[in-house]
Design a protein around this motif. Structure first.
Motif, short mmCIF file in Angstrom:
data_model
loop_
_atom_site.label_atom_id
_atom_site.label_comp_id
_atom_site.label_asym_id
_atom_site.label_seq_id
_atom_site.Cartn_x
_atom_site.Cartn_y
_atom_site.Cartn_z
N MET A 173 0.83 -1.21 0.00
CA MET A 173 0.00 0.00 0.00
C MET A 173 0.87 1.26 0.00
SD MET A 173 -3.09 1.13 -0.10
CE MET A 173 -4.17 -0.09 0.57
N ARG A 174 2.01 1.21 0.67
CA ARG A 174 2.92 2.35 0.68
C ARG A 174 3.38 2.67 -0.74
NH1 ARG A 174 7.88 2.49 0.01
NH2 ARG A 174 8.23 0.32 0.55
N VAL A 175 3.79 1.63 -1.47
CA VAL A 175 4.25 1.82 -2.84
C VAL A 175 3.11 2.36 -3.72
CG1 VAL A 175 5.07 0.62 -4.91
CG2 VAL A 175 6.07 0.10 -2.67
N LEU A 176 1.93 1.80 -3.57
CA LEU A 176 0.77 2.24 -4.34
C LEU A 176 0.43 3.70 -4.02
CD1 LEU A 176 -1.42 1.22 -6.32
CD2 LEU A 176 -2.78 0.62 -4.31
N THR A 177 0.42 4.04 -2.75
CA THR A 177 0.10 5.41 -2.33
C THR A 177 1.12 6.40 -2.84
OG1 THR A 177 -0.99 4.58 -0.34
CG2 THR A 177 -0.31 6.89 -0.32
N GLU A 178 2.38 6.04 -2.74
CA GLU A 178 3.41 6.96 -3.22
C GLU A 178 3.38 7.09 -4.75
OE1 GLU A 178 6.87 5.46 -1.19
OE2 GLU A 178 6.35 6.56 0.63
N SER A 179 2.82 6.09 -5.43
CA SER A 179 2.65 6.18 -6.88
C SER A 179 1.52 7.15 -7.22
CB SER A 179 2.35 4.79 -7.44
OG SER A 179 2.02 4.86 -8.81
N PHE A 180 0.40 7.01 -6.51
CA PHE A 180 -0.75 7.89 -6.74
C PHE A 180 -0.55 9.28 -6.14
CE2 PHE A 180 -3.44 4.15 -7.62
CZ PHE A 180 -4.25 4.65 -8.63
N TYR A 181 0.01 9.32 -4.94
CA TYR A 181 0.06 10.55 -4.15
C TYR A 181 1.45 10.85 -3.63
CZ TYR A 181 -5.01 9.74 -3.82
OH TYR A 181 -6.33 9.51 -4.08
N PRO A 182 2.44 11.12 -4.49
CA PRO A 182 3.74 11.55 -3.96
C PRO A 182 3.53 12.79 -3.09
CG PRO A 182 3.70 11.62 -6.38
CD PRO A 182 2.37 11.14 -5.93
N ALA A 183 4.33 12.94 -2.04
CA ALA A 183 4.11 13.98 -1.04
C ALA A 183 3.97 15.37 -1.65
CB ALA A 183 5.21 13.96 0.01
N GLU A 184 4.83 15.73 -2.56
CA GLU A 184 4.77 17.08 -3.13
C GLU A 184 3.48 17.28 -3.92
OE1 GLU A 184 7.18 19.89 -6.27
OE2 GLU A 184 8.31 18.42 -5.12
N ALA A 185 3.12 16.31 -4.73
CA ALA A 185 1.88 16.41 -5.51
C ALA A 185 0.66 16.41 -4.59
CB ALA A 185 1.80 15.27 -6.51
N TYR A 186 0.72 15.64 -3.50
CA TYR A 186 -0.39 15.61 -2.56
C TYR A 186 -0.55 16.96 -1.88
CZ TYR A 186 -3.81 13.19 0.37
OH TYR A 186 -4.97 12.77 0.97
N GLY A 187 0.58 17.60 -1.55
CA GLY A 187 0.52 18.94 -0.98
C GLY A 187 -0.15 19.92 -1.93
N GLY A 206 0.85 -0.47 -13.15
CA GLY A 206 0.99 -1.42 -12.06
C GLY A 206 0.03 -1.24 -10.90
N THR A 207 -0.94 -0.32 -11.01
CA THR A 207 -1.83 -0.07 -9.88
C THR A 207 -3.20 -0.73 -10.02
OG1 THR A 207 -2.58 2.01 -10.86
CG2 THR A 207 -0.71 2.14 -9.34
N GLU A 208 -3.64 -0.99 -11.23
CA GLU A 208 -5.00 -1.49 -11.45
C GLU A 208 -5.28 -2.78 -10.69
OE1 GLU A 208 -7.89 -3.11 -15.02
OE2 GLU A 208 -6.24 -1.76 -15.54
N ALA A 209 -4.33 -3.67 -10.62
CA ALA A 209 -4.54 -4.97 -9.96
C ALA A 209 -4.82 -4.84 -8.47
CB ALA A 209 -3.33 -5.86 -10.18
N HIS A 210 -4.53 -3.69 -7.89
CA HIS A 210 -4.71 -3.48 -6.45
C HIS A 210 -6.02 -2.78 -6.10
CE1 HIS A 210 -0.53 -4.64 -5.94
NE2 HIS A 210 -0.25 -3.85 -6.95
N LEU A 211 -6.77 -2.40 -7.12
CA LEU A 211 -7.96 -1.59 -6.89
C LEU A 211 -9.23 -2.31 -7.30
CD1 LEU A 211 -6.53 1.76 -8.30
CD2 LEU A 211 -6.75 1.09 -5.90
#
Length: 170
Positions: free
Chosen positions: A36-50, A158-163
């Motif tokens: 989940m950490r890898v997936l989250t950082e793919s979708f929501y890197p800290a700078e982009a999330y800010g 690489g994210t679709e399989a997790h959702l």
């Protein structure tokens, strides 16, 4: 402890509370598992999330978007948002309940309020996605009448399989 109520966020006054809940959500996702950490950082890197947090009021602006909060004793304990995708489709985003609010029915109330708001705003369909590992969230969406479907937006590789993807049609 009083019951949880759901209401529109009072912006800009409550924007810091909503942003705090969204950052807590990101932290929760990162701490859930290594995958989940890898997936989250793919979708929501800290700078982009800010940047996303700064843009929340515009991204979810009325009359076609919405930011709702779950409130308990004057404290925002959860949030969820509606984002327009088209004239007929809306997406539910960032549904999060603080640990203190989990198991109280607040997630159901908030999710139902988001669906009700989308209906009131004239959308024909509501879409959302969640992680396959979030069995309680998936059960909640299915209880509300959401049906499984395929992806409705472009995804990072690489994210679709997790959702799991859902839609609710009015």
């Amino acid at each position: 402890m009083t019951a949880v109520t759901v209401r529109a966020a009072d912006l800009p006054r409550e924007l810091p509370d909503v942003q705090r809940l969204c950052w807590d959500y990101r932290d929760y996702l990162i701490g859930f598992s290594d995958e989940m950490r890898v997936l989250t950082e793919s979708f929501y890197p800290a700078e982009a999330y800010g940047e996303l947090m700064a843009a929340l009021p515009a991204k979810h602006a009325r009359p076609r978007g919405a930011i709702l909060v779950a409130d308990q004793d004057g404290t925002a304990v959860g949030c969820g948002m509606i984002q327009p995708l088209s004239d007929t489709d809306a997406e539910i985003k960032r549904v999060y309940m603080s640990p203190a609010a989990r198991g109280t029915g607040a997630g159901y109330l908030l999710s139902q309020a988001l669906v009700d708001q989308a209906r009131a705003d004239g959308y024909a369909r509501v879409l959302l996605d969640t992680n396959k590992e979030f069995a309680p969230a998936r059960a909640l969406y299915e209880k509300l009448g959401f049906r499984n479907r395929g992806p409705y937006a472009e995804l990072p590789p690489g994210t679709e399989a997790h959702l799991v993807f859902y839609e609710f049609t009015f």
